[in-house]
Design a protein around this motif. Structure first.
Motif, PDB file in Angstrom:
ATOM      1  N   UNK A 293       0.806  -1.224   0.000  1.00 41.67           N
ATOM      2  CA  UNK A 293       0.000   0.000   0.000  1.00 41.67           C
ATOM      3  C   UNK A 293       0.838   1.273   0.000  1.00 41.67           C
ATOM      4  N   UNK A 294       2.041   1.198   0.542  1.00 44.74           N
ATOM      5  CA  UNK A 294       2.925   2.368   0.591  1.00 44.74           C
ATOM      6  C   UNK A 294       4.370   1.935   0.409  1.00 44.74           C
ATOM      7  N   UNK A 295       5.191   2.913   0.097  1.00 43.74           N
ATOM      8  CA  UNK A 295       6.636   2.697   0.035  1.00 43.74           C
ATOM      9  C   UNK A 295       7.346   3.665   0.971  1.00 43.74           C
ATOM     10  N   UNK A 296       8.459   3.207   1.517  1.00 39.94           N
ATOM     11  CA  UNK A 296       9.471   4.083   2.086  1.00 39.94           C
ATOM     12  C   UNK A 296      10.729   3.813   1.279  1.00 39.94           C
ATOM     13  N   UNK A 297      11.210   4.813   0.576  1.00 39.79           N
ATOM     14  CA  UNK A 297      12.351   4.646  -0.306  1.00 39.79           C
ATOM     15  C   UNK A 297      13.565   5.370   0.285  1.00 39.79           C
ATOM     16  N   UNK A 298      14.661   4.648   0.387  1.00 40.36           N
ATOM     17  CA  UNK A 298      15.951   5.247   0.739  1.00 40.36           C
ATOM     18  C   UNK A 298      16.738   5.424  -0.550  1.00 40.36           C
ATOM     19  N   UNK A 299      17.063   6.668  -0.880  1.00 41.14           N
ATOM     20  CA  UNK A 299      17.819   6.960  -2.106  1.00 41.14           C
ATOM     21  C   UNK A 299      19.138   7.610  -1.722  1.00 41.14           C
ATOM     22  N   UNK A 300      20.232   7.127  -2.320  1.00 38.75           N
ATOM     23  CA  UNK A 300      21.580   7.611  -1.997  1.00 38.75           C
ATOM     24  C   UNK A 300      22.083   8.516  -3.120  1.00 38.75           C
TER      25      UNK A 300
END
Length: 302
Positions: A293-300
């Motif tokens: 239902x949702x995302x938590x994205x870690x982007x470097x």
């Protein structure tokens, strides 16, 4: 130009004098609670109203758990709202600079964290604020989807990510929490969170909607093509707003996913099927990641 609430600094240098985003008069109720009461972050009789629960419950802070924030990090929280996650970030970091469009919401944030001395809230539009430092961490929690409103560009989402990237140190991390355009709950009949209508994201946003969420691959492409070199996805359940569990790419394929069935409290819905059963049927498959239902994205940043 500057106001102090306890140890928190409110910076009005870029404030236009008008709050450009509001939930209405309920915000005054919330401000009164944080000014005059204690213990509200755990429970309160006003939690029967969705807006109060959404803005004040400590369950919101769970979304911060996977974030790699160290005691030496300086963090920029864009779209801090009423400070739902500000305290959780500030307890881990050296310093948190918040940007928020609304003075009233910023006052709520300041009063609820007045005992902390490492928070500054800059009231104004991110696009118009002069940022002269580079941050270790930047967060966008429920913010990216509104870029159309506040970024003056023919490609506002791309321009937003590019500007965020320019504010990070090399190797710095961006954390994005956002609904999945193809979230299972939307197929089950839940209304699209921003527009209040069922199936609207699945069938395709229009320009007039002025809001946009993304599929997993769309979100990854958006980030990687605009200043970042790698991503890591997390999957909050039931969603990023009130998460009770957060999985990474490996654990989501191995776990029997189960969460409260009723988790959109602001509007009645007709649920067409049991989401828990649907997710269980996808256990061990790659597809389960694409219907979270949702995302938590870690982007470097490179």
């Amino acid at each position: 130009m500057v106001e102090k609430v306890g140890g928190v600094t409110l910076n009005y240098q870029y404030y236009s004098g008008k709050d450009l985003y509001s939930d209405g008069d309920i915000e005054d109720v919330i401000l009164g609670i944080v000014q005059n009461e204690e213990g509200y972050e755990y429970t309160h009789e006003a939690y029967s109203q969705w807006a109060v629960l959404y803005h004040l419950t400590r369950q919101r802070e769970n979304i911060v758990e996977p974030m790699e924030i160290s005691p030496t990090d300086e963090v920029l929280e864009i779209g801090a709202g009423m400070g739902a996650v500000t305290g959780a970030v500030a307890r881990r970091a050296k310093r948190v600079d918040c940007i928020e469009l609304s003075k009233r919401r910023s006052l709520v944030n300041a009063f609820r964290h007045k005992d902390m001395d490492n928070i500054e809230i800059i009231v104004g539009n991110f696009q118009e604020i002069e940022i002269n430092k580079k941050y270790d961490i930047i967060t966008l929690i429920g913010v990216l989807e509104y870029a159309y409103h506040y970024i003056d560009s023919p490609t506002p989402y791309e321009a937003f990510i590019q500007k965020v990237s320019s504010c990070l140190k090399p190797g710095g991390k961006l954390y994005i929490a956002i609904e999945n355009k193809l979230g299972m709950k939307y197929f089950a009949g839940y209304h699209e969170d921003h527009l209040g209508k069922p199936f609207v994201g699945i069938s395709g946003y229009t320009r007039e909607d002025k809001v946009k969420t993304f599929t997993r691959s769309q979100l990854e492409k958006l980030v990687l093509q605009n200043g970042f070199v790698r991503t890591k996805f997390y999957y909050p359940f039931p969603d990023y707003k009130l998460p009770v569990a957060i999985y990474d790419d490996e654990s989501i394929m191995q776990t029997e996913i189960e969460f409260p069935r009723q988790h959109n409290y602001d509007m009645d819905i007709m649920e067409c099927f049991d989401q828990n059963a649907a997710f269980c049927s996808l256990k061990g498959t790659e597809e389960i990641k694409y219907f979270a239902n949702s995302f938590l994205v870690e982007a470097t940043r490179g």
